[in-house]
Design an enzyme around this catalytic site. Structure first.
Site, PDB file in Angstrom:
ATOM      1  N   GLU A  21      70.149 -35.682  28.136  1.00  0.00           N
ATOM      2  CA  GLU A  21      69.962 -35.353  26.714  1.00  0.00           C
ATOM      3  C   GLU A  21      70.605 -34.025  26.345  1.00  0.00           C
ATOM      4  O   GLU A  21      70.461 -33.538  25.236  1.00  0.00           O
ATOM      5  CB  GLU A  21      68.469 -35.395  26.337  1.00  0.00           C
ATOM      6  CG  GLU A  21      67.540 -34.686  27.270  1.00  0.00           C
ATOM      7  CD  GLU A  21      66.061 -34.906  26.957  1.00  0.00           C
ATOM      8  OE1 GLU A  21      65.729 -35.509  25.926  1.00  0.00           O
ATOM      9  OE2 GLU A  21      65.228 -34.441  27.756  1.00  0.00           O
ATOM     10  N   ASP A  78      67.557 -36.158  21.563  1.00  0.00           N
ATOM     11  CA  ASP A  78      68.001 -34.795  21.839  1.00  0.00           C
ATOM     12  C   ASP A  78      69.499 -34.712  22.069  1.00  0.00           C
ATOM     13  O   ASP A  78      70.130 -33.722  21.700  1.00  0.00           O
ATOM     14  CB  ASP A  78      67.255 -34.232  23.055  1.00  0.00           C
ATOM     15  CG  ASP A  78      65.913 -33.661  22.640  1.00  0.00           C
ATOM     16  OD1 ASP A  78      65.867 -32.954  21.624  1.00  0.00           O
ATOM     17  OD2 ASP A  78      64.907 -33.942  23.318  1.00  0.00           O
ATOM     18  N   HIS A  86      49.833 -40.679  12.656  1.00  0.00           N
ATOM     19  CA  HIS A  86      48.804 -41.624  13.096  1.00  0.00           C
ATOM     20  C   HIS A  86      48.598 -42.715  12.052  1.00  0.00           C
ATOM     21  O   HIS A  86      48.276 -43.846  12.364  1.00  0.00           O
ATOM     22  CB  HIS A  86      47.499 -40.874  13.368  1.00  0.00           C
ATOM     23  CG  HIS A  86      47.479 -40.263  14.734  1.00  0.00           C
ATOM     24  ND1 HIS A  86      46.835 -39.087  15.024  1.00  0.00           N
ATOM     25  CD2 HIS A  86      48.039 -40.674  15.887  1.00  0.00           C
ATOM     26  CE1 HIS A  86      46.995 -38.813  16.305  1.00  0.00           C
ATOM     27  NE2 HIS A  86      47.725 -39.754  16.847  1.00  0.00           N
ATOM     28  N   CYS A 145      66.284 -44.328  26.412  1.00  0.00           N
ATOM     29  CA  CYS A 145      64.926 -44.348  25.857  1.00  0.00           C
ATOM     30  C   CYS A 145      64.830 -43.603  24.524  1.00  0.00           C
ATOM     31  O   CYS A 145      63.756 -43.437  23.977  1.00  0.00           O
ATOM     32  CB  CYS A 145      63.925 -43.787  26.858  1.00  0.00           C
ATOM     33  SG  CYS A 145      64.227 -42.072  27.264  1.00  0.00           S
TER      34      CYS A 145
HETATM   35  C1  PEP Z   1      65.045 -38.168  23.458  1.00  0.00           C
HETATM   36  O1  PEP Z   1      65.316 -36.966  23.367  1.00  0.00           O
HETATM   37  O2  PEP Z   1      65.803 -39.083  23.101  1.00  0.00           O
HETATM   38  C2  PEP Z   1      63.743 -38.600  24.003  1.00  0.00           C
HETATM   39  C3  PEP Z   1      63.467 -39.861  24.241  1.00  0.00           C
HETATM   40  O3  PEP Z   1      62.825 -37.639  24.214  1.00  0.00           O
HETATM   41  P1  PEP Z   1      61.928 -36.989  23.059  1.00  0.00           P
HETATM   42  O4  PEP Z   1      62.154 -37.773  21.804  1.00  0.00           O
HETATM   43  O5  PEP Z   1      60.552 -37.032  23.571  1.00  0.00           O
HETATM   44  O6  PEP Z   1      62.499 -35.596  22.987  1.00  0.00           O
HETATM   45 MG    MG Z   2      64.120 -35.504  24.384  1.00  0.00          MG
END
Ligand code: PEP
Ligand code: MG
Length: 589
Positions: free
Chosen positions: A440, A464, A198, A511
């Site tokens: 992922e 991931d 944070h 993402c």
């Molecule tokens: C990822 O795994 O790239 C992802 C965007 O999800 P998180 O980081 O929330 O696991």
């Molecule tokens: Mg992920």
């Protein structure tokens, strides 16, 4: 002036908030919290000790209340952070357990609190999600404040620092960070803390350079030392030479010029000079962050991580609570899309149940979609809330950690059941939304052609995907050197998924963190991904990078990239081909 008798020292930490500042160090004294002593309490004094604890908690609440009251408009957007701290003060685990420990063990309040905090902290640290894992810092910040109230040590009053300095602290809580007077404090560095803490969110909001996680900055830097903080690359330089100083003064001026330009242009489309358009979206974890996506020119929300609401309440949130938050985000963003990802936790990750975790390897366990499919009742509550929010704007739904076709079929079946139940009740909702899956897990990459038949889009979660395909725990510092998005295996996987998506007529998004790093943009553009989603602060520079590249050049570039054997070779190729654009955009040189 630089001191010529001492050598320049370079420290590497975590880049928490970009920008460069140069100035004198000011060590923030945190004495008092770390020197807590243990002592026994007589049976007859136990109630007094509990009352002493209660008073300290009350005073802490008052302190935080005042900080919220005095927060600037900008910071009030992040009021949830302070509210989280307020909630923690009342939390049964922290508050109730400390009182129990005072009673049962007949020990002083400070010691009891420290003991409880160390258990709660280790519980958070075992969580698989890095965002949730870093919430342990919030617990430490809250308990530090209570302890300071208990032992009567002065709480550092950052607001009263009356010099133009750079703060050097073991740790800074979000509340302390929020008191920074921008006309006084140039930047800050800390021993503790991480990118999704944070404290770093606040630093980015204040747009003040910050480097965290330096381990021992407070041991190495002395008061009044001249230091340079480069928040963009996570570097701190102590006793810089004249030459280094000149270099960084120049870099600082360029950075400021550059950010002014890209911020002005952040609302323009991300379109290459030869007409290829990419959507550049923001990732959010909390509804309040939506403002930051809009301010930074995001074309929508590419990833709304929904775990926080499950963490911040003792049981499971109700459909109504979830709907309220989703609706807020969807309405604010409309008509731009909001991609809501369903719960990505393992069941034991809720605060109430976390202590009961018995999975030896939770990252490979009952996580994300696996947990939801095993608990359809909990899953349906979230799905109903999402379908209802979809009536108020442009919603897409995204399912995490898909590893087989069965999971997609089963998930869609439950989604249909949720929609049918809303239909029966005559509720206002929208079932006509795009359905996507996170790619992922390596098996999902390999069967992408099969999965594509049943969904509208793929969203590649590189965080991931790298972890699972390279067999590297994404939170383990020891193997962090192996964690590389430019590993040829990862590039090939991303290419395969994008090619399959194009063949099958569905969209390919990304993402994971890879999408927000300028170095990767020539590759992602060359693969012609439809959409990239990232932390909101990266949106302006990514858009500007896309606008400065030609898609036809990057398409050819991919051919060379695929000939490389190692991540470092790919990196070198990027530097050789796009080095000048990158130095201008990343280092402003
Ligand atoms: C990822 O795994 O790239 C992802 C965007 O999800 P998180 O980081 O929330 O696991
Ligand atoms: Mg992920």
């Amino acid at each position: 002036m630089t001191n010529t008798n001492v050598c320049e020292i370079i420290l590497n930490g975590i880049s928490a908030s970009p920008g460069i500042c140069i100035g004198k160090a000011y060590l923030v004294d945190k004495e008092g919290v770390n020197v807590v002593e243990k002592y026994s309490i007589a049976e007859t004094d136990i109630q007094d000790e509990i009352n002493r604890f209660k008073t300290a908690v009350k005073n802490t609440k008052n302190d935080l209340g005042k900080i919220i009251e005095n927060a600037t408009e900008e910071l009030r957007r992040h009021a949830y952070i302070f509210e989280t701290h307020m909630v923690l003060l009342n939390d049964k685990m922290l508050y109730g357990k400390t009182i129990d420990t005072i009673k049962k063990e007949r020990i002083n309040a400070e010691w009891a609190l420290k003991k409880v905090v160390s258990v709660v902290k280790s519980m958070f640290r075992n969580m698989t999600d890095p965002y949730l894992r870093e919430r342990s810092a919030d617990i430490v910040h809250v308990s530090d404040r209570i302890i300071r109230n208990l032992v009567g040590t002065e709480i550092v009053n950052i607001a009263e620092i009356d010099k133009r300095v750079i703060l050097v602290a073991h740790d800074l809580s979000p509340a302390e960070t929020s008191q920074i007077q921008l006309e006084k404090i140039k930047g800050f560095v800390t021993d503790r803390g991480g990118k999704s803490s944070h404290t770093s969110i606040i630093a980015r909001t204040l747009e003040i350079p910050a480097v965290l996680g330096l381990d021992d900055a407070t041991g190495i830097i002395k008061n009044d030392d001249l230091i340079i903080v480069d928040g963009t690359s996570g570097v701190v330089i102590i006793h810089p030479t004249e030459q280094t100083l000149v270099k960084f003064h120049r870099r600082k001026a360029r950075y400021e010029e550059y950010t002014a330009v890209i911020t002005r242009e952040s609302h323009l489309q991300a379109e290459t000079p030869d007409g290829f358009h990419m959507e550049v979206m923001g990732n959010i974890e909390l509804p309040e962050e939506v403002v930051s996506v809009i301010d930074h020119g995001g074309d929508g929300i590419g990833l709304y991580r929904t775990e926080f609401q499950y963490l911040s309440c003792p049981g499971f949130p109700s459909e109504h609570e979830l709907f309220d938050k989703y609706k807020d985000v969807v309405e604010v963003m409309a008509p731009k899309p909001v991609t809501i990802r369903t719960l990505d936790i393992n069941g034991n990750k809720t605060v109430a149940n976390a202590l009961d975790s018995d999975e030896i390897n939770p990252v490979l366990g009952l996580r994300a979609i696996r947990y939801c499919l095993k608990n359809p009742d909990i899953f349906k509550i979230q799905l109903r809330a999402i379908l209802r929010a979809a009536a108020f704007g442009n919603v897409r739904i995204l399912f995490p950690m898909i590893s087989s076709y069965d999971e997609v079929l089963e998930t869609k079946k439950i989604l249909n059941e949720a929609a049918d139940s809303l239909d029966k009740e005559g509720a206002v909702f929208n079932r006509d939304i795009e359905i996507g899956i996170m790619i992922e897990v390596p098996s999902a990459v390999i069967i992408a052609d099969i999965l594509a038949e049943s969904v509208d889009f793929f969203s590649i979660g590189t965080n991931d995907l790298i972890q699972y395909s390279l067999a590297i725990d994404r939170g383990n510092k020891e193997v962090a050197y192996l964690y590389h998005p430019l590993h040829p295996a990862i590039i090939r996987m991303v290419k395969h998924v994008t090619d399959v998506a194009r063949d099958k007529g569905i969209k390919a998004f990304m993402c994971g963190e890879m999408a927000g790093d300028l170095i990767h943009i020539p590759i992602l553009l060359g693969l012609e991904m439809d959409e990239l989603s990232m932390n909101p602060q990266s949106i302006p520079s990514v858009k500007s990078m896309i606008r400065s590249l030609k898609v036809k050049d990057t398409r050819l570039f991919i051919k060379d990239v695929l000939k490389q054997n190692r991540a470092m070779d790919v990196m070198k190729l990027i530097q050789d081909t796009y080095g000048s654009i990158l130095s201008e955009k990343v280092y402003n040189e």
